[in-house]
Design a protein around this motif. Sequence first.
Motif, PDB file in Angstrom:
ATOM      1  N   GLY A 151      40.122  50.255  37.294  1.00 52.70           N
ATOM      2  CA  GLY A 151      40.966  50.409  38.480  1.00 52.70           C
ATOM      3  C   GLY A 151      41.502  49.095  39.011  1.00 52.70           C
ATOM      4  O   GLY A 151      40.973  48.538  39.976  1.00 52.70           O
ATOM      5  N   ILE A 152      42.585  48.599  38.380  1.00 51.67           N
ATOM      6  CA  ILE A 152      43.144  47.288  38.771  1.00 51.67           C
ATOM      7  C   ILE A 152      44.664  47.321  38.830  1.00 51.67           C
ATOM      8  O   ILE A 152      45.298  46.284  38.974  1.00 51.67           O
ATOM      9  N   PHE A 155      49.656  46.579  43.147  1.00 54.00           N
ATOM     10  CA  PHE A 155      49.676  45.320  43.909  1.00 54.00           C
ATOM     11  C   PHE A 155      49.060  45.589  45.283  1.00 54.00           C
ATOM     12  O   PHE A 155      48.827  46.742  45.658  1.00 54.00           O
ATOM     13  N   GLY A 156      48.828  44.521  46.052  1.00 51.44           N
ATOM     14  CA  GLY A 156      48.221  44.707  47.370  1.00 51.44           C
ATOM     15  C   GLY A 156      46.803  45.250  47.232  1.00 51.44           C
ATOM     16  O   GLY A 156      46.203  45.185  46.160  1.00 51.44           O
ATOM     17  N   ARG A 157      46.272  45.769  48.311  1.00 48.23           N
ATOM     18  CA  ARG A 157      44.925  46.369  48.322  1.00 48.23           C
ATOM     19  C   ARG A 157      43.908  45.446  47.639  1.00 48.23           C
ATOM     20  O   ARG A 157      43.015  45.908  46.923  1.00 48.23           O
ATOM     21  N   SER A 158      44.044  44.160  47.909  1.00 55.45           N
ATOM     22  CA  SER A 158      43.143  43.182  47.270  1.00 55.45           C
ATOM     23  C   SER A 158      41.681  43.512  47.548  1.00 55.45           C
ATOM     24  O   SER A 158      40.841  43.415  46.654  1.00 55.45           O
ATOM     25  N   ASN A 159      41.390  43.871  48.789  1.00 53.21           N
ATOM     26  CA  ASN A 159      39.990  44.056  49.173  1.00 53.21           C
ATOM     27  C   ASN A 159      39.409  45.385  48.733  1.00 53.21           C
ATOM     28  O   ASN A 159      38.231  45.648  48.965  1.00 53.21           O
ATOM     29  N   GLU A 160      40.226  46.222  48.086  1.00 49.25           N
ATOM     30  CA  GLU A 160      39.674  47.460  47.513  1.00 49.25           C
ATOM     31  C   GLU A 160      39.030  47.202  46.157  1.00 49.25           C
ATOM     32  O   GLU A 160      38.345  48.066  45.615  1.00 49.25           O
ATOM     33  N   ILE A 161      39.282  46.039  45.596  1.00 43.50           N
ATOM     34  CA  ILE A 161      38.619  45.697  44.330  1.00 43.50           C
ATOM     35  C   ILE A 161      37.222  45.184  44.652  1.00 43.50           C
ATOM     36  O   ILE A 161      37.060  44.189  45.347  1.00 43.50           O
ATOM     37  N   LYS A 162      36.233  45.917  44.175  1.00 43.62           N
ATOM     38  CA  LYS A 162      34.835  45.613  44.512  1.00 43.62           C
ATOM     39  C   LYS A 162      34.048  45.257  43.255  1.00 43.62           C
ATOM     40  O   LYS A 162      34.373  45.710  42.160  1.00 43.62           O
ATOM     41  N   THR A 163      32.964  44.520  43.467  1.00 41.60           N
ATOM     42  CA  THR A 163      31.956  44.306  42.429  1.00 41.60           C
ATOM     43  C   THR A 163      30.756  45.164  42.800  1.00 41.60           C
ATOM     44  O   THR A 163      30.224  45.020  43.900  1.00 41.60           O
ATOM     45  N   LEU A 172      30.114  46.987  37.654  1.00 41.78           N
ATOM     46  CA  LEU A 172      31.448  47.568  37.549  1.00 41.78           C
ATOM     47  C   LEU A 172      32.362  46.952  38.604  1.00 41.78           C
ATOM     48  O   LEU A 172      31.987  46.837  39.770  1.00 41.78           O
ATOM     49  N   ILE A 173      33.562  46.595  38.156  1.00 39.32           N
ATOM     50  CA  ILE A 173      34.533  45.951  39.034  1.00 39.32           C
ATOM     51  C   ILE A 173      35.816  46.782  39.077  1.00 39.32           C
ATOM     52  O   ILE A 173      36.226  47.348  38.062  1.00 39.32           O
ATOM     53  N   GLY A 174      36.449  46.842  40.237  1.00 44.39           N
ATOM     54  CA  GLY A 174      37.719  47.545  40.361  1.00 44.39           C
ATOM     55  C   GLY A 174      37.719  48.441  41.577  1.00 44.39           C
ATOM     56  O   GLY A 174      36.801  48.387  42.404  1.00 44.39           O
ATOM     57  N   ASP A 175      38.784  49.273  41.681  1.00 43.74           N
ATOM     58  CA  ASP A 175      38.838  50.226  42.801  1.00 43.74           C
ATOM     59  C   ASP A 175      38.564  51.648  42.332  1.00 43.74           C
ATOM     60  O   ASP A 175      38.695  52.594  43.112  1.00 43.74           O
ATOM     61  N   ILE A 193      42.689  39.036  40.223  1.00 42.52           N
ATOM     62  CA  ILE A 193      41.615  39.243  41.213  1.00 42.52           C
ATOM     63  C   ILE A 193      40.409  39.880  40.521  1.00 42.52           C
ATOM     64  O   ILE A 193      39.264  39.440  40.694  1.00 42.52           O
ATOM     65  N   ALA A 194      40.675  40.915  39.724  1.00 40.14           N
ATOM     66  CA  ALA A 194      39.571  41.596  39.030  1.00 40.14           C
ATOM     67  C   ALA A 194      38.890  40.660  38.026  1.00 40.14           C
ATOM     68  O   ALA A 194      37.663  40.629  37.922  1.00 40.14           O
ATOM     69  N   ALA A 195      39.704  39.881  37.307  1.00 40.87           N
ATOM     70  CA  ALA A 195      39.125  38.930  36.344  1.00 40.87           C
ATOM     71  C   ALA A 195      38.289  37.888  37.080  1.00 40.87           C
ATOM     72  O   ALA A 195      37.240  37.457  36.590  1.00 40.87           O
ATOM     73  N   GLY A 196      38.746  37.505  38.278  1.00 40.17           N
ATOM     74  CA  GLY A 196      37.972  36.563  39.103  1.00 40.17           C
ATOM     75  C   GLY A 196      36.635  37.159  39.512  1.00 40.17           C
ATOM     76  O   GLY A 196      35.604  36.478  39.481  1.00 40.17           O
ATOM     77  N   HIS A 197      36.656  38.457  39.876  1.00 41.26           N
ATOM     78  CA  HIS A 197      35.385  39.137  40.175  1.00 41.26           C
ATOM     79  C   HIS A 197      34.465  39.096  38.953  1.00 41.26           C
ATOM     80  O   HIS A 197      33.266  38.848  39.082  1.00 41.26           O
ATOM     81  N   GLN A 198      35.051  39.373  37.788  1.00 41.28           N
ATOM     82  CA  GLN A 198      34.222  39.389  36.568  1.00 41.28           C
ATOM     83  C   GLN A 198      33.579  38.031  36.310  1.00 41.28           C
ATOM     84  O   GLN A 198      32.375  37.915  36.120  1.00 41.28           O
ATOM     85  N   ALA A 199      34.420  36.986  36.294  1.00 46.20           N
ATOM     86  CA  ALA A 199      33.897  35.644  36.009  1.00 46.20           C
ATOM     87  C   ALA A 199      32.880  35.234  37.069  1.00 46.20           C
ATOM     88  O   ALA A 199      31.850  34.626  36.768  1.00 46.20           O
ATOM     89  N   ASN A 200      33.156  35.602  38.315  1.00 44.76           N
ATOM     90  CA  ASN A 200      32.294  35.186  39.421  1.00 44.76           C
ATOM     91  C   ASN A 200      30.918  35.841  39.347  1.00 44.76           C
ATOM     92  O   ASN A 200      29.893  35.183  39.572  1.00 44.76           O
ATOM     93  N   VAL A 201      30.875  37.125  38.999  1.00 45.73           N
ATOM     94  CA  VAL A 201      29.565  37.778  38.917  1.00 45.73           C
ATOM     95  C   VAL A 201      28.813  37.277  37.673  1.00 45.73           C
ATOM     96  O   VAL A 201      27.579  37.195  37.676  1.00 45.73           O
TER      97      VAL A 201
END
Lengths: 209, 68
Positions: A151-152, A155-163, A172-175, A193-201
């Motif tokens: 779920g990526i 556009f927008g809805r940046s904060n709906e992408i969760k880890t 699991l990452i995405g909305d 943004i999602a790839a950043g979540h992945q690398a960050n976790v």
Amino acid sequence: MAKLSSEQFEAMLIERHGLSAHNKLKSATIGIGGLGGLGSNVAISLARIGIGKLVIADFDIVEPSNLNRQQYFIEQLGQNKVNALTENLTKINPYIKIEGYQVKLKPDNIPEIFTGCCIIAECFDKPDQKQMLVETVLNSMKNVKIVAVSGIGGFGRSNEIKTRKISDRLTLIGDDKSGIESGFSLMAPRVAIAAGHQANVIVEMILEK
Amino acid sequence: MAILKINGENKIFEKVPSTMKALLEFLNVDDATVVAEVNGQIIPRGSFHNTILQDGHNVELIRFVGGG
């Protein structure tokens, strides 16, 4: 062309991250399955911070339709993604070890290709391929963690992408909903943004181990 | 009546779908896009049709949508 020796490069990373964090990052081997918008971005983040080794796999070549979100250049059109990304990663961090596989990942080659990886990033495009990689890792690679995405689009809805940590081994990452099959297109910002979540976790898993 | 815990929420069924495959059909979800666990055990997709579900089972369904 400016050069940094491996000692200078490492000193820069240690100054930034501290010796203990640097040593953990340097001794990690991370797998990346799929080198599109997610995989190319995850790989670049991990190379920049001095991950010791990446195992990267994709069967595909760089196409014009990739350039709106994937970390390749026009001059790389037609090149296979494994070689193109290896070239780009090496420009960022010449001292990272990269093991590349230009193959289609399947249940019978995944465990062997990603041998030695402590964490695998699921970076495929198609939902049935995502399912296949996650199921194979959870089922056949007992101590390996997987960081998957669903779920990526759009556009927008940046904060709906969760880890979200689903279990000890699956994050699991995405909305969960913005798929291309629902008419969403993929664009650089939200994919990154999602790839950043992945690398960050992944960094969190390495440093808090 | 019977209860399945699905993704952390209790769902009440008149009759629990007999297998994982039946549950996914009931939920109208394409099984090619789902990773499933029952009571913490991963269930390979090839075994959805013969994975029996019963009252009280804890089911985790991770559904993938496209994009990468």
